[in-house]
Design a protein around this motif. Sequence first.
Motif, mmCIF file in Angstrom:
data_model
loop_
_atom_site.group_PDB
_atom_site.id
_atom_site.type_symbol
_atom_site.label_atom_id
_atom_site.label_comp_id
_atom_site.label_asym_id
_atom_site.label_seq_id
_atom_site.Cartn_x
_atom_site.Cartn_y
_atom_site.Cartn_z
ATOM 1 N N ALA A 50 -2.034 -13.416 2.379
ATOM 2 C CA ALA A 50 -3.196 -14.161 1.888
ATOM 3 C C ALA A 50 -3.777 -13.559 0.613
ATOM 4 C CB ALA A 50 -4.258 -14.208 2.976
ATOM 5 N N HIS A 51 -3.852 -12.231 0.557
ATOM 6 C CA HIS A 51 -4.464 -11.529 -0.583
ATOM 7 C C HIS A 51 -3.571 -10.374 -1.011
ATOM 8 C CE1 HIS A 51 -8.194 -13.698 0.232
ATOM 9 N NE2 HIS A 51 -8.023 -13.385 1.497
ATOM 10 N N PRO A 52 -2.492 -10.647 -1.725
ATOM 11 C CA PRO A 52 -1.552 -9.566 -2.086
ATOM 12 C C PRO A 52 -2.180 -8.458 -2.917
ATOM 13 C CG PRO A 52 -0.851 -11.681 -3.017
ATOM 14 C CD PRO A 52 -2.072 -11.941 -2.222
ATOM 15 N N ASP A 53 -3.123 -8.789 -3.786
ATOM 16 C CA ASP A 53 -3.742 -7.762 -4.629
ATOM 17 C C ASP A 53 -4.586 -6.796 -3.807
ATOM 18 O OD1 ASP A 53 -5.290 -10.023 -4.126
ATOM 19 O OD2 ASP A 53 -6.543 -9.725 -5.896
ATOM 20 N N ILE A 54 -5.333 -7.319 -2.845
ATOM 21 C CA ILE A 54 -6.166 -6.463 -1.995
ATOM 22 C C ILE A 54 -5.281 -5.594 -1.099
ATOM 23 C CG2 ILE A 54 -7.854 -6.468 -0.111
ATOM 24 C CD1 ILE A 54 -9.058 -8.980 -1.446
ATOM 25 N N ALA A 55 -4.251 -6.201 -0.520
ATOM 26 C CA ALA A 55 -3.340 -5.438 0.343
ATOM 27 C C ALA A 55 -2.656 -4.323 -0.436
ATOM 28 C CB ALA A 55 -2.308 -6.378 0.966
ATOM 29 N N GLU A 56 -2.262 -4.611 -1.656
ATOM 30 C CA GLU A 56 -1.617 -3.601 -2.508
ATOM 31 C C GLU A 56 -2.572 -2.445 -2.787
ATOM 32 O OE1 GLU A 56 1.671 -2.129 -4.550
ATOM 33 O OE2 GLU A 56 1.582 -4.027 -3.487
ATOM 34 N N ALA A 57 -3.838 -2.778 -3.059
ATOM 35 C CA ALA A 57 -4.833 -1.734 -3.322
ATOM 36 C C ALA A 57 -5.040 -0.860 -2.087
ATOM 37 C CB ALA A 57 -6.149 -2.368 -3.753
ATOM 38 N N VAL A 58 -5.122 -1.481 -0.915
ATOM 39 C CA VAL A 58 -5.310 -0.724 0.334
ATOM 40 C C VAL A 58 -4.091 0.158 0.593
ATOM 41 C CG1 VAL A 58 -5.515 -0.939 2.838
ATOM 42 C CG2 VAL A 58 -6.892 -2.388 1.358
ATOM 43 N N GLU A 59 -2.901 -0.403 0.419
ATOM 44 C CA GLU A 59 -1.681 0.386 0.630
ATOM 45 C C GLU A 59 -1.652 1.601 -0.291
ATOM 46 O OE1 GLU A 59 1.551 -2.296 -0.050
ATOM 47 O OE2 GLU A 59 1.466 -3.114 1.974
ATOM 48 N N ASN A 60 -1.936 1.388 -1.571
ATOM 49 C CA ASN A 60 -1.910 2.498 -2.530
ATOM 50 C C ASN A 60 -2.946 3.557 -2.180
ATOM 51 O OD1 ASN A 60 0.173 1.326 -3.948
ATOM 52 N ND2 ASN A 60 -1.178 0.314 -5.406
ATOM 53 N N GLN A 61 -4.120 3.106 -1.734
ATOM 54 C CA GLN A 61 -5.169 4.050 -1.366
ATOM 55 C C GLN A 61 -4.761 4.859 -0.137
ATOM 56 O OE1 GLN A 61 -8.898 2.197 -0.298
ATOM 57 N NE2 GLN A 61 -10.056 3.956 -1.024
ATOM 58 N N LEU A 62 -4.201 4.195 0.861
ATOM 59 C CA LEU A 62 -3.764 4.890 2.073
ATOM 60 C C LEU A 62 -2.638 5.887 1.770
ATOM 61 C CD1 LEU A 62 -3.784 1.972 4.665
ATOM 62 C CD2 LEU A 62 -5.390 3.879 4.521
#
Length: 111
Positions: free
Chosen positions: A62-74
């Motif tokens: 649904a939100h690839p940009d947000i998921a990418e940001a969360v993944e990178n942060q984790l």
Amino acid sequence: MDELEEIRRRKLMELQAKREKELEELAKQQEMQRQIEMQKKAILRAILEPEARERLSRIKLAHPDIAEAVENQLIALAQSGRITKKITDEMLVEILKRIMPKRRETRIIRK
């Protein structure tokens, strides 16, 4: 006339060589990108519980940009050693609440 044909042939060979070189570079970049993606998946598999990983994959749809940001942060937190235990689904929901933009509430007032 033979000289002109020779120039054309050389130019064509140069263009073909250049094209082959560009294709090789593209293939190298794609392979590198694939390896990075595999490493990211391995790290996320190690730090996320299955439910949290599933939620993150649904958010990615649904939100690839947000998921990418969360993944990178984790991943950054895991690599720096700040994540000591696996992240549960509830913990991921809290992280997402902080990151997700606030939705504006639309109210229709009828008069």
